[in-house]
Structure formats: structure tokens, C-alpha cells
Design an enzyme around this catalytic site. Sequence first.
Site, PDB file in Angstrom:
ATOM      1  N   HIS A   1       9.682  37.458  40.004  1.00 49.28           N
ATOM      2  CA  HIS A   1      10.346  38.066  38.841  1.00 49.28           C
ATOM      3  C   HIS A   1       9.432  37.944  37.627  1.00 49.28           C
ATOM      4  O   HIS A   1       9.035  36.827  37.268  1.00 49.28           O
ATOM      5  CB  HIS A   1      11.672  37.372  38.558  1.00 49.28           C
ATOM      6  CG  HIS A   1      12.649  37.457  39.691  1.00 49.28           C
ATOM      7  ND1 HIS A   1      13.612  38.440  39.774  1.00 49.28           N
ATOM      8  CD2 HIS A   1      12.806  36.698  40.803  1.00 49.28           C
ATOM      9  CE1 HIS A   1      14.329  38.267  40.880  1.00 49.28           C
ATOM     10  NE2 HIS A   1      13.848  37.217  41.534  1.00 49.28           N
TER      11      HIS A   1
ATOM     12  N   ASP B   1       9.119  33.373  43.457  1.00 47.47           N
ATOM     13  CA  ASP B   1      10.367  33.713  42.758  1.00 47.47           C
ATOM     14  C   ASP B   1      10.170  33.726  41.239  1.00 47.47           C
ATOM     15  O   ASP B   1      10.005  34.789  40.644  1.00 47.47           O
ATOM     16  CB  ASP B   1      11.478  32.727  43.174  1.00 47.47           C
ATOM     17  CG  ASP B   1      12.870  33.312  43.065  1.00 47.47           C
ATOM     18  OD1 ASP B   1      13.003  34.503  42.756  1.00 47.47           O
ATOM     19  OD2 ASP B   1      13.841  32.559  43.292  1.00 47.47           O
TER      20      ASP B   1
ATOM     21  N   ARG C   1      11.824  41.909  23.946  1.00 44.37           N
ATOM     22  CA  ARG C   1      12.529  43.011  23.284  1.00 44.37           C
ATOM     23  C   ARG C   1      11.711  44.292  23.190  1.00 44.37           C
ATOM     24  O   ARG C   1      12.234  45.378  23.340  1.00 44.37           O
ATOM     25  CB  ARG C   1      12.946  42.572  21.873  1.00 44.37           C
ATOM     26  CG  ARG C   1      13.843  41.339  21.941  1.00 44.37           C
ATOM     27  CD  ARG C   1      14.304  40.846  20.590  1.00 44.37           C
ATOM     28  NE  ARG C   1      14.939  39.537  20.718  1.00 44.37           N
ATOM     29  CZ  ARG C   1      15.393  38.811  19.720  1.00 44.37           C
ATOM     30  NH1 ARG C   1      15.319  39.271  18.479  1.00 44.37           N
ATOM     31  NH2 ARG C   1      15.941  37.631  19.945  1.00 44.37           N
TER      32      ARG C   1
ATOM     33  N   HIS D   1       7.941  38.543  46.221  1.00 44.98           N
ATOM     34  CA  HIS D   1       9.194  38.155  45.551  1.00 44.98           C
ATOM     35  C   HIS D   1       8.846  37.346  44.303  1.00 44.98           C
ATOM     36  O   HIS D   1       8.671  36.124  44.364  1.00 44.98           O
ATOM     37  CB  HIS D   1      10.095  37.360  46.506  1.00 44.98           C
ATOM     38  CG  HIS D   1      11.469  37.108  45.954  1.00 44.98           C
ATOM     39  ND1 HIS D   1      12.631  37.361  46.653  1.00 44.98           N
ATOM     40  CD2 HIS D   1      11.888  36.638  44.750  1.00 44.98           C
ATOM     41  CE1 HIS D   1      13.682  37.052  45.914  1.00 44.98           C
ATOM     42  NE2 HIS D   1      13.255  36.597  44.749  1.00 44.98           N
TER      43      HIS D   1
ATOM     44  N   GLU E   1      21.124  33.108  49.319  1.00 45.82           N
ATOM     45  CA  GLU E   1      20.392  32.089  48.530  1.00 45.82           C
ATOM     46  C   GLU E   1      21.337  30.892  48.363  1.00 45.82           C
ATOM     47  O   GLU E   1      21.042  29.795  48.811  1.00 45.82           O
ATOM     48  CB  GLU E   1      19.972  32.679  47.178  1.00 45.82           C
ATOM     49  CG  GLU E   1      19.164  31.711  46.324  1.00 45.82           C
ATOM     50  CD  GLU E   1      18.714  32.333  45.003  1.00 45.82           C
ATOM     51  OE1 GLU E   1      19.266  33.378  44.594  1.00 45.82           O
ATOM     52  OE2 GLU E   1      17.814  31.742  44.358  1.00 45.82           O
TER      53      GLU E   1
ATOM     54  N   ASP F   1      15.559  45.641  39.339  1.00 43.57           N
ATOM     55  CA  ASP F   1      16.773  45.035  39.869  1.00 43.57           C
ATOM     56  C   ASP F   1      17.856  44.856  38.821  1.00 43.57           C
ATOM     57  O   ASP F   1      17.622  44.917  37.615  1.00 43.57           O
ATOM     58  CB  ASP F   1      16.481  43.756  40.680  1.00 43.57           C
ATOM     59  CG  ASP F   1      16.638  42.445  39.942  1.00 43.57           C
ATOM     60  OD1 ASP F   1      16.546  42.448  38.707  1.00 43.57           O
ATOM     61  OD2 ASP F   1      16.853  41.425  40.624  1.00 43.57           O
TER      62      ASP F   1
HETATM   63  N1  ADE Z   1      16.761  36.315  39.196  1.00 44.55           N
HETATM   64  C1  ADE Z   1      15.589  35.679  39.050  1.00 44.55           C
HETATM   65  N2  ADE Z   1      15.446  34.730  39.992  1.00 44.55           N
HETATM   66  C2  ADE Z   1      16.569  34.774  40.745  1.00 44.55           C
HETATM   67  C3  ADE Z   1      17.043  34.043  41.852  1.00 44.55           C
HETATM   68  N3  ADE Z   1      16.312  33.063  42.414  1.00 44.55           N
HETATM   69  N4  ADE Z   1      18.248  34.352  42.357  1.00 44.55           N
HETATM   70  C4  ADE Z   1      18.976  35.319  41.823  1.00 44.55           C
HETATM   71  N5  ADE Z   1      18.586  36.045  40.784  1.00 44.55           N
HETATM   72  C5  ADE Z   1      17.389  35.774  40.243  1.00 44.55           C
HETATM   73 ZN    ZN Z   2      14.494  36.076  43.183  1.00 41.75          ZN
END
Ligand code: ADE
Ligand code: ZN
Length: 346
Positions: free
Chosen positions: A21, A285, A71, A19, A199, A137
Site C-alpha cells: 500500500h 503490505d 492531500r 501487495h 486476514e 482499492d
Molecule cells: N489497508 C492497508 N493495509 C491493510 C491491511 N493489512 N488490511 C486491510 N486493509 C489495509
Molecule cells: Zn494489505
Amino acid sequence: MTAPGLLRALRAIPKAELHLHLEGSIAPETVVRLAARHGVAVSPEDVAARYRSTDFLGFLDSYKWVTSFLRLPDDYRLIAGELFRHLRKQNVVYAEVTLSAGVMLRRNQNLAENFFALREASKEAAAEGLRVQWIFDTARQFGPEAAVETANWAARLAPEGVVAFGVGGDELALSARELLPAFECARDAGLRLLAHAGEIGGPEIVREAVEVLGAERIGHGLGALHDPALLDLLAERGLPLEICPTSNLRTGALARQLGGEGARLDRHPLKAFFDRGLRVTLSTDDPAMFETDLVAEYGAAAEMGFSSAELARLAEMSFASAFLPEADRESYLASFHERAAALGLL
Ligand code: ADE
Ligand code: ZN
């Protein structure tokens, strides 16, 4: 094992990160550099202030801000290269990296071109011992049509390394029913399914992600703590919750789940979930935004009372929950066991 010895072992064991991003992993100095590339003057102090948001919507706003400097293919190549080097240093050998494809589409960017730059970077990482698969996502607040469009792109790019479709953003903004067409499209294309749920939201959002959308892993899932029957269901199904402790503190998500009580690591439900037999995995995250890394998250779990054998079991669960073919998963698990035993963790 001494605390420094334990941290050394946690650094040395092979790890999987499920997990993470991409856009939340950009070092502050790289944000400054990217902004300058696009003619925007941003100082390190600006980045620090944006990265220091303390409530969930403030965090989402900072995330949107940082993506505004991404970009072109070269921008993506740069941040992916930096992320993969950072993961290698922590001995992460397998990562499922989430790309905010929905943000790119909303900004009318050339998703295929940008993704091919990322794909190149992940091929280079593979040669260095880090296997990467991609998750596309969308954010719930972008609405149902944007979700379908993102799912269609994930399906189109599946042969290029996109393994799953997921949804993040503001989980209170769009119901599971409204997201269902996008999830059906992803499922029909053979993609694996994920959702951020629980969350900041309650157990009903987690339950709907599982029962309506067919999510195979849940991002966070803290809201489940309010519903013992849901916890039983998650345990029975072995459905993983991807837990990101530092993120939960920094976004204010844990404080919200605890009804505004002071949120501290020792109030995080990770250990209680683990002790109840849930499958939990540990992740960062948005590591740059939250000033953390995967080794630090394992250190946090140690502070929450996990023994060294339990930390090893936690690390094992990430490999066990990976969206990999069975044989590959087994092979990662076998080398993990061998190394964890050699390091005295098992
Ligand atoms: N996008 C990136 N991090 C996130 C998070 N913790 N919750 C929701 N969307 C996200
Ligand atoms: Zn996340």
C-alpha cells in the site's frame, strides 16, 4: 550458504512486490514533513506511537490518520518517489502498488490530478528499471456505493496504468454479495480483481472472495488454514495468497487466527501453505508502518524454514502471479532464473 550470504543473495535477486500500500510506505520523517505542509504539528514520537498499533482496528485507525496528511499532487509525488527509490535499493524490478483511491474519494480529493502525479513518478521509476502498475482499492467499511465509485475510477484510469481493483479495510464490515456490483463493474472494464480476505476473518470470507467476487489473488488468506477443503481448492486453482508475515504479527491478525495464542513467526502458516502446494507470494503490505522491507520478509521466510531453493521458488511465484501480459511475465521469469542460478539460489 551462510546466513549473511543468503541475505546478500536475497537482496541481489530481482524481485516482484505485489501487495504494497502506497500510504503504508511513508517513512516517519516524511509523515512529519507532510503534516507540517498542511499546518499540523506532528512529532516523530507521534508517528512512532501511531505506527506501533498492536491490534487490527488500531492499525486501520493509524492508516486513516496517516492518509489525512495526503492531500495534493505534490504530497503523492513525494511519497511515490521515496517508495520507488526504496524499492530499487532492494532490487525490486516490478511492483503492483495499491492506492487507497476510496480514501481519496471519501475525502473529496481530486483523484485524477493526484493520480497523474503518481503516474509521472512511476514513469520516472520505469526509466530506472522499476516497472509499476497500480491497483485501486476501497475499504469494505466505506460501503457498496463507494466501492462502485472506486471501481468506476479504476476503469476510467485503466489506460493510464491501473491494472486491478481490490478491496481492503475491515473485512467483517461488508459481505461479498454487497461488493459484487463493484467487482462486476471492474471485471466488465477488463480490470483484474483482488480482495483482502482471511486476514482476520475466517475461511468463508476467503471462499466468498473467490467464488462470489471472482478474486484472482487473495490478500493474506490466513483464515484458509481452518478449512482443508478450501486449501485444496486454492491449490487446485493455483490461486495466489499474498502473504505478509510481519504485517500479520504487527496487526494482531496472526494472533486472532490462532485464537489469541502468542503469535510468532514460527507459528505462521506460510511454510505449511507452501508445502501443501499452494501458490504463495511474499510481500510487505505497509512496510513503513510495520518497519519492514521485502528483503527482511524473505529473511523471515528463511527463519520459517525455507531453504535457499525454496526462497527462490517463493520469489519466482511473485513474478508468476503478476498481472502482466504473458510475454512480459515470461521475460521477467527468464531473467529471474538466470540471476537466481548465478547467485547459487537454484
Ligand atoms: N489497508 C492497508 N493495509 C491493510 C491491511 N493489512 N488490511 C486491510 N486493509 C489495509
Ligand atoms: Zn494489505
